[in-house]
Design an enzyme around this catalytic site. Structure first.
Site, short mmCIF file in Angstrom:
data_model
loop_
_atom_site.label_atom_id
_atom_site.label_comp_id
_atom_site.label_asym_id
_atom_site.label_seq_id
_atom_site.Cartn_x
_atom_site.Cartn_y
_atom_site.Cartn_z
N HIS A 129 1.64 -5.07 6.36
CA HIS A 129 1.45 -6.00 7.47
C HIS A 129 2.80 -6.49 7.99
O HIS A 129 3.02 -6.58 9.21
CB HIS A 129 0.62 -7.21 7.01
CG HIS A 129 -0.82 -6.92 6.81
ND1 HIS A 129 -1.62 -6.38 7.80
CD2 HIS A 129 -1.64 -7.13 5.73
CE1 HIS A 129 -2.86 -6.26 7.34
NE2 HIS A 129 -2.89 -6.70 6.10
N HIS B 176 4.67 -4.10 10.19
CA HIS B 176 4.06 -4.05 11.52
C HIS B 176 4.59 -5.19 12.39
O HIS B 176 4.95 -5.01 13.55
CB HIS B 176 2.54 -4.14 11.39
CG HIS B 176 1.79 -3.63 12.59
ND1 HIS B 176 0.42 -3.71 12.71
CD2 HIS B 176 2.21 -3.04 13.74
CE1 HIS B 176 0.03 -3.21 13.85
NE2 HIS B 176 1.10 -2.80 14.51
N HIS C 81 0.72 -3.42 0.10
CA HIS C 81 -0.25 -3.67 1.18
C HIS C 81 0.25 -4.79 2.10
O HIS C 81 0.28 -4.64 3.33
CB HIS C 81 -1.60 -4.04 0.57
CG HIS C 81 -2.67 -4.33 1.57
ND1 HIS C 81 -3.64 -3.42 1.93
CD2 HIS C 81 -2.94 -5.46 2.31
CE1 HIS C 81 -4.45 -3.95 2.83
NE2 HIS C 81 -4.04 -5.20 3.07
N GLU C 82 0.63 -5.92 1.52
CA GLU C 82 1.08 -7.05 2.34
C GLU C 82 2.38 -6.73 3.08
O GLU C 82 2.58 -7.16 4.22
CB GLU C 82 1.25 -8.29 1.47
CG GLU C 82 -0.02 -8.78 0.80
CD GLU C 82 -1.17 -9.04 1.77
OE1 GLU C 82 -0.91 -9.36 2.95
OE2 GLU C 82 -2.34 -8.93 1.35
#
Length: 808
Positions: free
Chosen positions: A589, A592, A585-586
């Site tokens: 980020h 992105h 999940h991290e």
């Protein structure tokens, strides 16, 4: 607002639950990388074939990546190679040449402040058309300069172990924050920006990024009441300050009306007897009504009447905090009215994908309808369980609110008994192999690799921090990631991604300024290129005429257990499946931020609409359990045997066993958030308490599959109302979009999760834009629907996303 303040790291509902469960368990390829005397227990497989073989050192970097996380000895040797670089002097935190000592923070702030003031003077003096053409770029650079100090200092003051460094970072933060507040009330900047935007001969020459940034800054200025008359602007500031104060007090004072219940120990049959014994004094149990003991009691206590008593106490908030909440909501409604908006939700959502609270409600209604059959089946299962053991006096035909956790725990316990032990998977998820797998995945999808880089003296805030350079097969070094992944005393347990420096094009004018600066700073900077970015990484961008760019610089924070010592000293850190998903999940980020390399920093990477920011990270969670992705890395830390993906599928099925109830819970909170930030609080009586409770029960009575008993007031524990007012729907929204993209893009064909074509589509249509393109156009592009309802956005698109549902 010139400094677009980053929101605090989002603690999604899933992450919050993971933290609770944890509590219950009380780029430049490095040319001089060499082999080490210490190696990981199991060597990395050599049969990995990258999609593009850009360098013969790829296999070496791939092995080193695993070893720097899995072998303490390897890392110690690897990280000491630059020990005597700079003659033993510090290179500065993040290689920021000012930050070699605590006093350097103020020097950094002062020099940056001088740069800001020169830009402000220039903007206020605009007269010609050529002057006004610079407006978007100049104000974006002004914003970048503020961010350089504020973002970095804010991060350092929260993670650095040295109190002197913390204090210095805090002072630098305060200096720039105070100046930012002055700029946000400097009407001349807003006037000049508006004038530039309204001149066709200026506006028509701007790039799409410049137009987007200009629109963002205009909206931010408007939200700070800069267009209001002096008296109204003063009122705006006063109300804003009240909101900040009462909101903070609301979050810090969440408590139940009854802090403890006194119960006979016999009433807690079914609960862990060791815990009950710890809570027992003189034959009675003193049970805290909030926290883990109460949660465990609701899941395990056999007596329904006792569970009901605990449930009611657990979900009834202290009146003082309800008063704070209602004051917060009323002040927000007043602020919106003063700003010319119908409600705080209208004010907040104007620049989000949703655009309006009506569209959010349409999304949540559609999602609720999609989810209803699933949650109905789940509740029927729980009711059947209750019928099988409920006494006639315990309403055997009804599922009560205090029954749900108890029978859910029984159901999941039965499911887990059928599966393997919960820690079985961890042996295949050493931290090093997972990081290696992420690099391999990114290379297959996007042509990107994570390359270990030896830190320079003083570059990191702790010896455990690893530096990774992100290398693109075609563009070279494009980003830097600092990985602080191991637990230590005083460190926050919350996983988070921080952007310390955004992508941005460095102009020739800045290079001339930097050349002068480098000659005036007594050798702090070796070159003008260093001075232009304070010493942090830069690179020429072949996709933008070989222009010089400041590279995204990212910090990734997790709290994984340190490797065991002693007889198990060769054992690496092993991640649970939940920790694995959190890391993916991290890294979503991070990818992105890495790929969103825009020319202007206001739209770089994760600087996008709140209801779009979680899309890449939520999508990455699906990759964590995909068989073809597991095949890239999931191997036993001792035997090197590959993991059977069926074991992961079984685990995922258990985790999703009550997914319908989870979605319903989030829909309820999203609806409550919208109701609380409507215009209704304007009609609440000053000083009276109870209006928020009435609204809370109205929402639950309409949308909950299990009735909420009268007398509760759980809204006093809804802390996200302060940090995410009117945007709590965002996580569900991005989950629905991520699920659709996963199914239609990455699962369209066998092996799609590692398909370069699918990765290229997602990078081109979503990741590379950061916030520089409307989110709806990004989603429509990824789904190959550029001319339909999605691309238009609005209420129709929101309803469509709701109908997709959340099924992952």
């Amino acid at each position: 607002m010139l400094k677009r303040l980053q929101r605090g790291p989002w603690t999604c509902p899933q992450c919050a639950r993971q933290q609770q469960k944890a509590a219950r368990r009380c780029l430049v390829t490095s040319s001089n990388s060499r082999g080490s005397a210490a190696t990981a227990t199991a060597t990395a497989p050599d049969d990995y074939q990258p999609v593009l073989k850009a360098s013969p050192s790829i296999a070496h970097d791939d092995r080193a990546l695993r070893q720097i996380f899995d072998s303490h000895g390897f890392w110690k040797d690897f990280s000491s190679k630059n020990k005597y670089h700079y003659g033993g002097r510090s290179a500065g935190l993040f290689q920021n040449r000012y930050l070699t000592h605590p006093e350097g923070f103020q020097t950094f702030a002062n020099i940056t402040l001088q740069k800001c003031k020169r830009i402000v003077s220039r903007v206020l003096a605009y007269e010609s058309v050529e002057d006004y053409k610079r407006a978007a770029k100049d104000l974006d650079r002004l914003s970048d300069l503020l961010c350089r100090v504020i973002d970095l200092s804010d991060f350092v003051r929260s993670v650095h172990p040295d109190p002197k460094v913390q204090a210095a970072a805090d002072n630098a933060y305060g200096t720039m924050f105070e100046y930012m507040n002055i700029l946000n009330t400097t009407t001349g900047l807003n006037d000049q920006l508006k004038k530039a935007s309204q001149m066709p001969e200026v506006y028509n020459t701007w790039s799409e990024e410049e137009k987007t940034v200009a629109a963002i800054l205009e909206k931010d200025f408007s939200k700070s009441a800069i267009d209001l008359a002096d008296s109204e602007r003063h009122a705006f500031v006063d109300i804003s300050n009240e909101i900040a104060q009462v909101g903070t007090e609301f979050v810090e004072n969440m408590a139940t009306a009854t802090p403890y219940l006194s119960l006979e120990s016999s009433r807690l049959n079914g609960m862990d007897p060791m815990l009950v014994r710890q809570l027992t004094r003189w034959g009675n149990v003193t049970l805290p009504t909030v926290g883990m003991p109460a949660t465990l009691a609701l899941r395990t206590v056999e007596d329904a009447d006792t569970r009901r008593e605990i449930y009611m106490a657990n979900r009834t908030s202290a009146k003082d905090n309800l008063h704070r909440l209602e004051d917060l909501l009323k002040r927000r409604a007043e602020l919106a009215k003063l700003s010319g908006y119908d409600s705080f939700a209208h004010l907040t959502l104007a620049d989000k994908m949703a655009k309006s609270p009506e569209a959010v409600t349409s999304f949540l209604d559609a999602l609720s309808a999609d989810n209803a059959p699933r949650v109905k089946r789940e509740m029927q299962e729980l009711l059947e369980l209750k019928k099988s053991d409920a006494r006639s006096s315990n309403f055997p035909t009804d599922l009560n609110a205090w029954d749900r956790d108890y029978y859910t725990a029984q159901l999941l316990s039965n499911e887990r008994t059928k599966a393997r032990a919960p820690d079985f998977l961890s042996a295949y998820f050493s931290l090093g192999t997972v990081m290696q797998g992420l690099s391999r995945l990114f290379h297959r999808l996007y042509g990107l690799r994570l390359v270990p880089r030896e830190p320079l003296p003083g570059e990191t805030w702790n010896p455990d921090v690893r530096r990774l350079d992100v290398v693109d097969d075609n563009e070279g070094h494009i980003a830097v990631i600092y990985c602080d992944l191991f637990e230590r005393s005083g460190k926050s347990p919350n996983p988070a991604h921080f952007t310390l420096r955004c992508s941005r094009r460095i102009s020739e004018e800045e290079m001339r300024e930097a050349s002068e600066l480098s000659s005036q700073t007594n050798g702090i900077f070796a070159t003008a290129q260093e001075a232009a970015n304070d010493g942090l990484a830069t690179q020429f961008n072949p996709k933008d005429g070989n222009a010089l760019y400041q590279l995204p610089t990212i910090a990734l924070i997790c709290d994984f257990a340190n490797p065991p010592s002693g007889s198990q000293g060769n054992r690496p850190t092993l991640l649970t499946f939940r920790e694995l998903t959190t890391l993916f999940h991290e890294m979503g980020h991070a990818i992105h931020s890495i790929c969103g390399r825009t020319a202007l920093q206001n739209v770089s990477g994760t600087r996008c609409a709140t209801d779009f920011a979680e899309l890449p990270s939520v999508l990455m969670e699906s990759f964590a359990s995909a068989p073809e992705v597991l095949g890239l890395y999931a191997r036993h830390w001792e035997t090197d045997a590959p993991l059977n993906p069926e074991r992961v599928r079984e685990r995922v099925e258990v985790d999703r066993r009550m997914a319908g109830a989870e979605v319903e819970s989030q829909v309820l909170l999203g609806m409550l958030d919208q109701q609380y930030h409507s215009s209704l609080p304007l009609n609440w009586s000053e000083g009276a308490v109870g209006a928020s409770t009435k609204l809370y029960h109205q929402v639950w009575n309409k949308y909950s599959s299990v009735p909420e008993p009268a007398g509760t007031s759980w809204q006093g524990f809804f802390g996200h109302l302060f940090g995410y007012g009117a945007t709590y729907y965002s996580y569900l929204f991005d989950r629905a979009i991520a699920g659709k993209i996963w199914r239609d893009v990455f699962q369209r064909q066998q092996g799609g999760a590692v398909d370069p074509e699918a990765g290229g589509l997602f990078r081109e249509e979503v990741l590379r834009w950061g916030g520089g393109r409307d989110g709806w156009r990004c989603v429509a592009g990824a789904l190959r629907d550029k001319e339909g309802v999605l691309a238009e956005g609005g209420k129709g698109a929101m309803e469509m996303v709701g109908r997709w549902g959340v099924h992952g």
